[in-house]
Write a protein that holds these residues in place. Structure first.
Motif, PDB file in Angstrom:
ATOM      1  N   ASN A  20       4.799  49.302  54.929  1.00 17.39           N
ATOM      2  CA  ASN A  20       5.660  48.165  54.620  1.00 17.39           C
ATOM      3  C   ASN A  20       6.877  48.577  53.804  1.00 17.39           C
ATOM      4  O   ASN A  20       7.985  48.092  54.020  1.00 17.39           O
ATOM      5  CB  ASN A  20       4.868  47.098  53.862  1.00 17.39           C
ATOM      6  CG  ASN A  20       4.182  46.117  54.786  1.00 17.39           C
ATOM      7  OD1 ASN A  20       4.072  46.350  55.988  1.00 17.39           O
ATOM      8  ND2 ASN A  20       3.699  45.026  54.228  1.00 17.39           N
ATOM      9  N   GLU A  21       6.669  49.473  52.856  1.00 13.92           N
ATOM     10  CA  GLU A  21       7.781  49.896  52.009  1.00 13.92           C
ATOM     11  C   GLU A  21       8.836  50.643  52.815  1.00 13.92           C
ATOM     12  O   GLU A  21      10.041  50.457  52.611  1.00 13.92           O
ATOM     13  CB  GLU A  21       7.250  50.744  50.858  1.00 13.92           C
ATOM     14  CG  GLU A  21       6.459  49.922  49.841  1.00 13.92           C
ATOM     15  CD  GLU A  21       5.825  50.777  48.756  1.00 13.92           C
ATOM     16  OE1 GLU A  21       6.057  52.011  48.744  1.00 13.92           O
ATOM     17  OE2 GLU A  21       5.090  50.223  47.926  1.00 13.92           O
ATOM     18  N   LYS A  22       8.409  51.508  53.730  1.00 14.48           N
ATOM     19  CA  LYS A  22       9.378  52.215  54.574  1.00 14.48           C
ATOM     20  C   LYS A  22      10.104  51.246  55.493  1.00 14.48           C
ATOM     21  O   LYS A  22      11.324  51.344  55.693  1.00 14.48           O
ATOM     22  CB  LYS A  22       8.667  53.303  55.384  1.00 14.48           C
ATOM     23  CG  LYS A  22       9.560  54.028  56.397  1.00 14.48           C
ATOM     24  CD  LYS A  22      10.839  54.582  55.778  1.00 14.48           C
ATOM     25  CE  LYS A  22      10.590  55.677  54.769  1.00 14.48           C
ATOM     26  NZ  LYS A  22      11.885  56.251  54.274  1.00 14.48           N
ATOM     27  N   ALA A  23       9.377  50.300  56.074  1.00 14.36           N
ATOM     28  CA  ALA A  23      10.011  49.315  56.952  1.00 14.36           C
ATOM     29  C   ALA A  23      11.057  48.505  56.194  1.00 14.36           C
ATOM     30  O   ALA A  23      12.141  48.213  56.724  1.00 14.36           O
ATOM     31  CB  ALA A  23       8.952  48.397  57.547  1.00 14.36           C
ATOM     32  N   ARG A  24      10.761  48.151  54.966  1.00 10.74           N
ATOM     33  CA  ARG A  24      11.715  47.397  54.142  1.00 10.74           C
ATOM     34  C   ARG A  24      12.989  48.211  53.915  1.00 10.74           C
ATOM     35  O   ARG A  24      14.106  47.694  54.005  1.00 10.74           O
ATOM     36  CB  ARG A  24      11.055  47.034  52.810  1.00 10.74           C
ATOM     37  CG  ARG A  24      11.929  46.225  51.851  1.00 10.74           C
ATOM     38  CD  ARG A  24      11.146  46.004  50.564  1.00 10.74           C
ATOM     39  NE  ARG A  24      11.953  45.379  49.522  1.00 10.74           N
ATOM     40  CZ  ARG A  24      11.983  44.061  49.281  1.00 10.74           C
ATOM     41  NH1 ARG A  24      11.253  43.245  50.019  1.00 10.74           N
ATOM     42  NH2 ARG A  24      12.716  43.569  48.302  1.00 10.74           N
ATOM     43  N   GLU A  25      12.839  49.499  53.635  1.00 13.83           N
ATOM     44  CA  GLU A  25      14.003  50.372  53.442  1.00 13.83           C
ATOM     45  C   GLU A  25      14.840  50.454  54.716  1.00 13.83           C
ATOM     46  O   GLU A  25      16.072  50.395  54.676  1.00 13.83           O
ATOM     47  CB  GLU A  25      13.543  51.774  53.042  1.00 13.83           C
ATOM     48  CG  GLU A  25      12.980  51.885  51.643  1.00 13.83           C
ATOM     49  CD  GLU A  25      12.562  53.304  51.314  1.00 13.83           C
ATOM     50  OE1 GLU A  25      12.717  54.185  52.190  1.00 13.83           O
ATOM     51  OE2 GLU A  25      12.074  53.529  50.198  1.00 13.83           O
ATOM     52  N   LEU A  26      14.172  50.599  55.849  1.00 11.58           N
ATOM     53  CA  LEU A  26      14.882  50.740  57.111  1.00 11.58           C
ATOM     54  C   LEU A  26      15.643  49.470  57.483  1.00 11.58           C
ATOM     55  O   LEU A  26      16.772  49.521  57.970  1.00 11.58           O
ATOM     56  CB  LEU A  26      13.895  51.112  58.225  1.00 11.58           C
ATOM     57  CG  LEU A  26      13.261  52.507  58.109  1.00 11.58           C
ATOM     58  CD1 LEU A  26      12.114  52.646  59.099  1.00 11.58           C
ATOM     59  CD2 LEU A  26      14.301  53.591  58.331  1.00 11.58           C
ATOM     60  N   ILE A  27      15.029  48.316  57.238  1.00 10.33           N
ATOM     61  CA  ILE A  27      15.711  47.044  57.499  1.00 10.33           C
ATOM     62  C   ILE A  27      16.957  46.948  56.629  1.00 10.33           C
ATOM     63  O   ILE A  27      18.042  46.576  57.088  1.00 10.33           O
ATOM     64  CB  ILE A  27      14.773  45.852  57.227  1.00 10.33           C
ATOM     65  CG1 ILE A  27      13.733  45.714  58.338  1.00 10.33           C
ATOM     66  CG2 ILE A  27      15.568  44.552  57.073  1.00 10.33           C
ATOM     67  CD1 ILE A  27      14.268  45.165  59.639  1.00 10.33           C
ATOM     68  N   ALA A  28      16.814  47.288  55.341  1.00  6.13           N
ATOM     69  CA  ALA A  28      17.940  47.199  54.415  1.00  6.13           C
ATOM     70  C   ALA A  28      19.070  48.132  54.827  1.00  6.13           C
ATOM     71  O   ALA A  28      20.257  47.834  54.610  1.00  6.13           O
ATOM     72  CB  ALA A  28      17.478  47.530  52.992  1.00  6.13           C
ATOM     73  N   ALA A  29      18.732  49.264  55.449  1.00  2.69           N
ATOM     74  CA  ALA A  29      19.744  50.231  55.876  1.00  2.69           C
ATOM     75  C   ALA A  29      20.367  49.871  57.221  1.00  2.69           C
ATOM     76  O   ALA A  29      21.255  50.576  57.691  1.00  2.69           O
ATOM     77  CB  ALA A  29      19.116  51.616  55.960  1.00  2.69           C
ATOM     78  N   GLY A  30      19.910  48.791  57.835  1.00 10.41           N
ATOM     79  CA  GLY A  30      20.465  48.387  59.113  1.00 10.41           C
ATOM     80  C   GLY A  30      19.982  49.208  60.287  1.00 10.41           C
ATOM     81  O   GLY A  30      20.647  49.283  61.331  1.00 10.41           O
TER      82      GLY A  30
END
Length: 448
Positions: A176-186
């Motif tokens: 979940n934490e990696k997915a959140r980072e990836l979403i934030a990075a577009g």
């Protein structure tokens, strides 16, 4: 305004996520792999003394995970079935305090935090009573049994000064934490659709929990169990298989959809949907239960400062003879992510037309290899996987809880977040039973 706000949030996430997205720009093959790692937090000397309220399967699992964190100690256990109290003493020693009345436990000064693993219809009241008694609380999901209960618990928590963690453990996972980072990075562009699936293929997974041979009014405090709901004569099936009945449980959505809502909202920073609908039915487990064993939910997420408008579909099946799979997939304008608690698969399509020079070059290369027609090459994939020996989301969720207690910090899933995940799950049940769309205000957390 919303687009500017989302761009600001995305830029905030770029620094943390750059390392995760960068391999896509330099990959020479269709797939790249990255290992997700968790650094152990610095140990604390202070021992946190725990009490367990509700010592069934999930309660015991929670307690064991909690105690696997350093400097934790089990002090007391409450359950309405005497067999579980005996089992607790076997697990944690004959010197622990045991009771069938949780209020006796809350009076004790040697308890710092309680774990609430009871049936859903007791979550709100025990949570409120524990906060008022000065205890920190870890409460299993869903946080409440109905949406009408949510704001009362939130108000008590805000006044208490105590930590309250809702137990959707996937919230704290590496995935979940990696997915959140990836979403934030577009990494996948603007979200337009998401879907989740949860399947079970065993009797126990369909809530066919074992009923002890000695189950009776002598061993079960049935009067206390039903004291806050509809009164009826003793029924061992209702007590031990409580998830099947609306007086005590919250059905498939309250048990499982709420995990998917929690993960999705954490990853996207969303407050939740504003339109909810559901259908389903009782297809196989025709054993007297009051809730469906197949459930489909559809949800509209409005345009917000956190994300553009998108649609979500959730499915749950307790009669799946082919798999026991669970996943959450998020689809955007530039790609998609398949999210599990220990793995994220990021896919970017080299045939997409955007401002990514690398992907556009790949598309041109692909079209030049064929003279008859243009074609789209397979999506480029990056697979993020938790390192071997990862202790898991359940451990991390409790680590977050204990760290917040020791540092007077915050948790990933406080009551406001927990209610925003629980509400659409509970309203999914209402939509199914009432056969209608339900409108919800996710910002102010109220029915429309």
């Amino acid at each position: 305004m919303n687009n500017k706000r989302r761009l600001f949030l995305r830029n905030l996430g770029l620094a943390g996520a750059a390392a995760g997205v960068a391999p896509m720009a330099f990959a020479n093959e269709a797939k790249t792999f990255q290992i997700l790692k968790r650094s152990d937090a610095a140990p604390f000397d202070k021992t946190i003394r725990i009490a367990l309220i509700g010592a069934g399967g999930m309660g015991i699992a929670d307690a064991k995970t909690a105690l696997s964190n350093p400097n934790t100690e089990m002090v007391a256990v409450c359950d309405l079935y005497s067999g579980r109290l005996d089992a607790a003493k076997s697990l944690w020693g004959s010197n622990i305090f045991v009771t069938k009345n949780y209020k006796e436990l809350l009076k004790r000064n040697d308890i710092d935090a309680v774990i609430i693993g009871t049936p859903d219809h007791w979550h709100k009241q025990i949570g409120i009573d524990a906060l008022k008694a000065g205890k920190h609380v870890y409460c299993e999901k869903p946080m409440v049994h109905s949406v009408e209960e949510g704001m009362e618990l939130i108000d008590v928590w805000k006044k208490s000064g105590k930590i309250f963690m809702v137990g959707s453990q996937g919230m704290s996972s590496l995935g979940n934490e990696k997915a959140r980072e990836l979403i934030a990075a577009g990494a996948i562009g603007d979200i337009n659709y998401a879907e989740g699936f949860w399947a079970r293929n065993s009797p126990a997974g369909a809530w066919q929990y074992p009923i002890p041979d000695d189950a009776s009014l002598k061993t079960v405090d049935w009067k206390r169990f039903v004291s806050n709901t509809n009164k009826r004569g003793f029924d061992a099936t209702r007590f031990f298989r409580w998830r099947n009945y609306t007086d005590y449980g919250t059905g498939m959505s309250g048990d499982l959809f709420v995990h998917l809502f929690s993960s999705l909202h954490f990853i996207t920073s969303s407050y939740g949907p504003d339109k909810i609908s559901a259908t389903g039915g009782l297809r196989y487990w025709k054993d007297g239960r009051e809730v469906p064993d197949v459930l489909l939910g559809m949800f509209d997420y409005p345009d917000s400062e956190q994300h553009p408008a998108f649609n979500l579909s959730l499915r749950c099946n307790f009669v799946d003879g082919t798999s026991g799979s669970t996943y959450l997939k998020i689809v955007g304008s530039k790609g998609s992510m398949e999210v599990k608690w220990e793995e994220v698969i990021l896919k970017r399509n080299a045939g997409s037309y955007d401002n990514d020079p690398f992907l556009n070059e790949k598309a041109r290369e692909a079209s030049n290899t064929r003279t008859d027609r243009k074609h789209i090459v397979p999506p480029l994939e990056t697979i993020y996987k938790a390192e071997k020996g990862y202790k898991g989301a359940h451990y991390d969720h409790f680590a977050n809880f204990f760290n917040a207690i020791r540092t007077n910090g915050t948790v990933a899933q406080d009551p406001v977040f927990g209610f925003r995940a629980a509400a659409p799950a509970l309203l999914c049940n209402d939509s199914y039973r009432q056969n209608k769309f339900i409108q919800w205000d996710p910002v102010n957390m109220k029915l429309v």
